[in-house]
Design a protein around this motif. Structure first.
Motif, PDB file in Angstrom:
ATOM      1  N   ARG A   1     -33.889  11.393  -7.138  1.00  0.00           N
ATOM      2  CA  ARG A   1     -33.900  10.893  -5.774  1.00  0.00           C
ATOM      3  C   ARG A   1     -35.418  10.409  -5.500  1.00  0.00           C
ATOM      4  NH1 ARG A   1     -29.708  13.085  -2.666  1.00  0.00           N
ATOM      5  NH2 ARG A   1     -30.826  12.745  -0.822  1.00  0.00           N
ATOM      6  N   PRO A   2     -35.575   9.628  -4.450  1.00  0.00           N
ATOM      7  CA  PRO A   2     -36.922   9.281  -4.118  1.00  0.00           C
ATOM      8  C   PRO A   2     -37.599  10.638  -3.592  1.00  0.00           C
ATOM      9  CG  PRO A   2     -35.316   8.163  -2.650  1.00  0.00           C
ATOM     10  CD  PRO A   2     -34.598   9.062  -3.683  1.00  0.00           C
ATOM     11  N   TYR A   3     -38.967  10.320  -3.337  1.00  0.00           N
ATOM     12  CA  TYR A   3     -39.751  11.656  -2.471  1.00  0.00           C
ATOM     13  C   TYR A   3     -39.193  11.626  -1.082  1.00  0.00           C
ATOM     14  CZ  TYR A   3     -43.214  14.241  -0.135  1.00  0.00           C
ATOM     15  OH  TYR A   3     -43.758  15.166   0.627  1.00  0.00           O
ATOM     16  N   GLU A   4     -38.540  12.969  -0.985  1.00  0.00           N
ATOM     17  CA  GLU A   4     -38.305  13.403   0.548  1.00  0.00           C
ATOM     18  C   GLU A   4     -38.727  14.706   0.683  1.00  0.00           C
ATOM     19  OE1 GLU A   4     -33.666  11.396   0.169  1.00  0.00           O
ATOM     20  OE2 GLU A   4     -34.265  13.110  -1.348  1.00  0.00           O
ATOM     21  N   GLU A   5     -39.405  14.827   1.928  1.00  0.00           N
ATOM     22  CA  GLU A   5     -40.262  16.070   2.045  1.00  0.00           C
ATOM     23  C   GLU A   5     -39.295  17.014   2.522  1.00  0.00           C
ATOM     24  OE1 GLU A   5     -43.032  17.442   1.282  1.00  0.00           O
ATOM     25  OE2 GLU A   5     -42.662  19.253   2.259  1.00  0.00           O
ATOM     26  N   GLY A   6     -38.339  16.589   3.264  1.00  0.00           N
ATOM     27  CA  GLY A   6     -37.208  17.142   3.947  1.00  0.00           C
ATOM     28  C   GLY A   6     -36.340  17.930   2.895  1.00  0.00           C
ATOM     29  N   ASP A   7     -36.592  17.607   1.436  1.00  0.00           N
ATOM     30  CA  ASP A   7     -35.723  18.145   0.451  1.00  0.00           C
ATOM     31  C   ASP A   7     -36.029  19.501  -0.224  1.00  0.00           C
ATOM     32  OD1 ASP A   7     -33.225  17.695  -1.396  1.00  0.00           O
ATOM     33  OD2 ASP A   7     -34.879  17.498  -2.865  1.00  0.00           O
ATOM     34  N   TYR A   8     -37.340  19.572   0.547  1.00  0.00           N
ATOM     35  CA  TYR A   8     -38.245  20.693  -0.274  1.00  0.00           C
ATOM     36  C   TYR A   8     -37.861  21.927   0.549  1.00  0.00           C
ATOM     37  CZ  TYR A   8     -41.624  17.962  -2.934  1.00  0.00           C
ATOM     38  OH  TYR A   8     -42.266  17.018  -3.687  1.00  0.00           O
ATOM     39  N   PHE A   9     -37.645  23.240  -0.183  1.00  0.00           N
ATOM     40  CA  PHE A   9     -37.776  24.445   0.312  1.00  0.00           C
ATOM     41  C   PHE A   9     -39.397  24.805  -0.076  1.00  0.00           C
ATOM     42  CE2 PHE A   9     -33.375  24.972  -0.357  1.00  0.00           C
ATOM     43  CZ  PHE A   9     -32.876  25.370   0.657  1.00  0.00           C
ATOM     44  N   ARG A  10     -40.206  25.046   0.682  1.00  0.00           N
ATOM     45  CA  ARG A  10     -41.617  25.295   0.404  1.00  0.00           C
ATOM     46  C   ARG A  10     -41.813  26.941   0.899  1.00  0.00           C
ATOM     47  NH1 ARG A  10     -44.545  21.343  -1.661  1.00  0.00           N
ATOM     48  NH2 ARG A  10     -44.319  19.052  -0.807  1.00  0.00           N
ATOM     49  N   SER A  11     -40.948  27.656   1.256  1.00  0.00           N
ATOM     50  CA  SER A  11     -41.094  28.739   1.408  1.00  0.00           C
ATOM     51  C   SER A  11     -39.938  29.827   0.659  1.00  0.00           C
ATOM     52  CB  SER A  11     -40.582  29.233   2.950  1.00  0.00           C
ATOM     53  OG  SER A  11     -40.130  30.631   3.004  1.00  0.00           O
ATOM     54  N   HIS A  12     -40.563  30.683  -0.217  1.00  0.00           N
ATOM     55  CA  HIS A  12     -39.770  31.221  -1.211  1.00  0.00           C
ATOM     56  C   HIS A  12     -38.689  32.131  -0.468  1.00  0.00           C
ATOM     57  CE1 HIS A  12     -38.500  34.132  -4.590  1.00  0.00           C
ATOM     58  NE2 HIS A  12     -38.556  33.264  -5.123  1.00  0.00           N
ATOM     59  N   ALA A  13     -39.042  32.805   0.696  1.00  0.00           N
ATOM     60  CA  ALA A  13     -38.159  33.393   1.359  1.00  0.00           C
ATOM     61  C   ALA A  13     -37.016  32.651   1.885  1.00  0.00           C
ATOM     62  CB  ALA A  13     -39.079  34.379   2.452  1.00  0.00           C
ATOM     63  N   GLU A  14     -37.120  31.666   2.447  1.00  0.00           N
ATOM     64  CA  GLU A  14     -36.174  30.820   2.797  1.00  0.00           C
ATOM     65  C   GLU A  14     -35.246  30.368   1.954  1.00  0.00           C
ATOM     66  OE1 GLU A  14     -35.680  26.270   5.280  1.00  0.00           O
ATOM     67  OE2 GLU A  14     -37.654  27.049   4.668  1.00  0.00           O
ATOM     68  N   PHE A  15     -36.074  29.835   0.562  1.00  0.00           N
ATOM     69  CA  PHE A  15     -35.127  29.591  -0.407  1.00  0.00           C
ATOM     70  C   PHE A  15     -34.000  30.798  -0.936  1.00  0.00           C
ATOM     71  CE2 PHE A  15     -35.065  30.073  -5.127  1.00  0.00           C
ATOM     72  CZ  PHE A  15     -34.175  29.198  -5.770  1.00  0.00           C
ATOM     73  N   VAL A  16     -34.407  31.749  -1.166  1.00  0.00           N
ATOM     74  CA  VAL A  16     -33.973  32.976  -1.515  1.00  0.00           C
ATOM     75  C   VAL A  16     -32.670  33.235  -0.617  1.00  0.00           C
ATOM     76  CG1 VAL A  16     -33.715  35.456  -1.807  1.00  0.00           C
ATOM     77  CG2 VAL A  16     -35.712  34.038  -2.933  1.00  0.00           C
ATOM     78  N   GLU A  17     -33.030  33.210   0.977  1.00  0.00           N
ATOM     79  CA  GLU A  17     -31.892  33.444   1.941  1.00  0.00           C
ATOM     80  C   GLU A  17     -30.680  32.411   1.669  1.00  0.00           C
ATOM     81  OE1 GLU A  17     -32.108  33.172   6.686  1.00  0.00           O
ATOM     82  OE2 GLU A  17     -33.900  33.459   5.741  1.00  0.00           O
ATOM     83  N   GLN A  18     -31.571  31.047   1.361  1.00  0.00           N
ATOM     84  CA  GLN A  18     -30.429  29.907   1.229  1.00  0.00           C
ATOM     85  C   GLN A  18     -29.319  30.322   0.076  1.00  0.00           C
ATOM     86  OE1 GLN A  18     -29.722  26.978   3.149  1.00  0.00           O
ATOM     87  NE2 GLN A  18     -28.216  26.407   1.642  1.00  0.00           N
ATOM     88  N   VAL A  19     -30.105  30.576  -0.889  1.00  0.00           N
ATOM     89  CA  VAL A  19     -29.175  30.597  -2.364  1.00  0.00           C
ATOM     90  C   VAL A  19     -28.264  32.050  -2.234  1.00  0.00           C
ATOM     91  CG1 VAL A  19     -30.366  29.071  -3.626  1.00  0.00           C
ATOM     92  CG2 VAL A  19     -31.020  31.481  -3.777  1.00  0.00           C
ATOM     93  N   ARG A  20     -28.895  33.115  -1.794  1.00  0.00           N
ATOM     94  CA  ARG A  20     -28.209  34.130  -1.669  1.00  0.00           C
ATOM     95  C   ARG A  20     -26.749  34.153  -0.594  1.00  0.00           C
ATOM     96  NH1 ARG A  20     -32.769  38.720  -2.942  1.00  0.00           N
ATOM     97  NH2 ARG A  20     -33.139  38.137  -4.916  1.00  0.00           N
ATOM     98  N   GLY A  21     -27.229  33.364   0.435  1.00  0.00           N
ATOM     99  CA  GLY A  21     -26.199  33.320   1.593  1.00  0.00           C
ATOM    100  C   GLY A  21     -25.111  32.362   1.017  1.00  0.00           C
ATOM    101  N   ALA A  22     -25.560  31.424   0.225  1.00  0.00           N
ATOM    102  CA  ALA A  22     -24.489  30.218  -0.419  1.00  0.00           C
ATOM    103  C   ALA A  22     -23.579  30.929  -1.269  1.00  0.00           C
ATOM    104  CB  ALA A  22     -25.120  29.320  -0.866  1.00  0.00           C
ATOM    105  N   SER A  23     -23.657  31.983  -2.118  1.00  0.00           N
ATOM    106  CA  SER A  23     -23.055  32.374  -3.272  1.00  0.00           C
ATOM    107  C   SER A  23     -22.173  33.484  -2.641  1.00  0.00           C
ATOM    108  CB  SER A  23     -23.892  32.899  -4.306  1.00  0.00           C
ATOM    109  OG  SER A  23     -24.724  34.118  -3.814  1.00  0.00           O
TER     110      SER A  23
END
Ligand code: TYD
Length: 141
Positions: free
Chosen positions: A119-141
């Motif tokens: 994909r092209p560069y899209e700042e909105g595609d980033y998780f820059r917070s590890h805590a937010e990332f973990v919350e997202q992936v654990r919540g999705a599973s």
């Protein structure tokens, strides 16, 4: 989470090499050698040996990461398991799917890291917070 563990999140991709007395030639075709149409290419160079790159994950972006020259370490985390690789062979790319946290360090002098991206560069595609990332992936599973 290893390239051989059956996960779709990461895997090593062996690229073709054409060798003759004039040297080696490797090529990459989108949707053939990498599993997506290539929308963007970027590369890291002049990286200080003590620098840390990455430190983020992506919501949708897929990438294949190469050490075109030199070597570096890449640490990966899917929110549950962690693994790490040393990339040092320009014929081998590391496929990294969406929702994988990555950190890169220990760049050798003169290392060049090339990234093929879906994909092209899209700042909105980033998780820059590890805590937010973990919350997202654990919540999705
Ligand atoms: P970043 O993705 O955080 O770099 P790295 O993961 O290698 O440490 O990007 C660093 C900066 O460069 C940030 O301000 C966004 C910008 N950038 C672009 O403008 N386009 C791109 O394609 C990339 C990868 C980064």
């Amino acid at each position: 989470m290893t390239p051989d563990s059956g996960t779709d999140l990461i895997r090593l991709i062996d690229l073709p090499v054409v060798s003759d007395p004039r040297g080696d030639l490797t090529f990459v075709e989108g949707e053939t050698h990498v599993p997506f149409p290539i929308r963007r290419v970027y590369y890291l160079y002049n990286v200080p040996v003590d620098a840390e790159r990455g430190g983020h994950a992506h919501r949708e972006l897929e990438q294949v990461i190469f050490a075109l020259s030199g070597s570096f370490r890449i640490k990966l985390d899917d929110g549950t398991a962690r693994t790490e690789f040393w990339l040092r062979d320009p014929r081998k790319g590391l496929y990294v799917s969406r929702l994988v946290w990555r950190e890169m360090d220990s760049f050798s002098q003169g290392a060049v890291c090339m990234v093929l991206a879906s994909r092209p560069y899209e700042e909105g595609d980033y998780f820059r917070s590890h805590a937010e990332f973990v919350e997202q992936v654990r919540g999705a599973s």
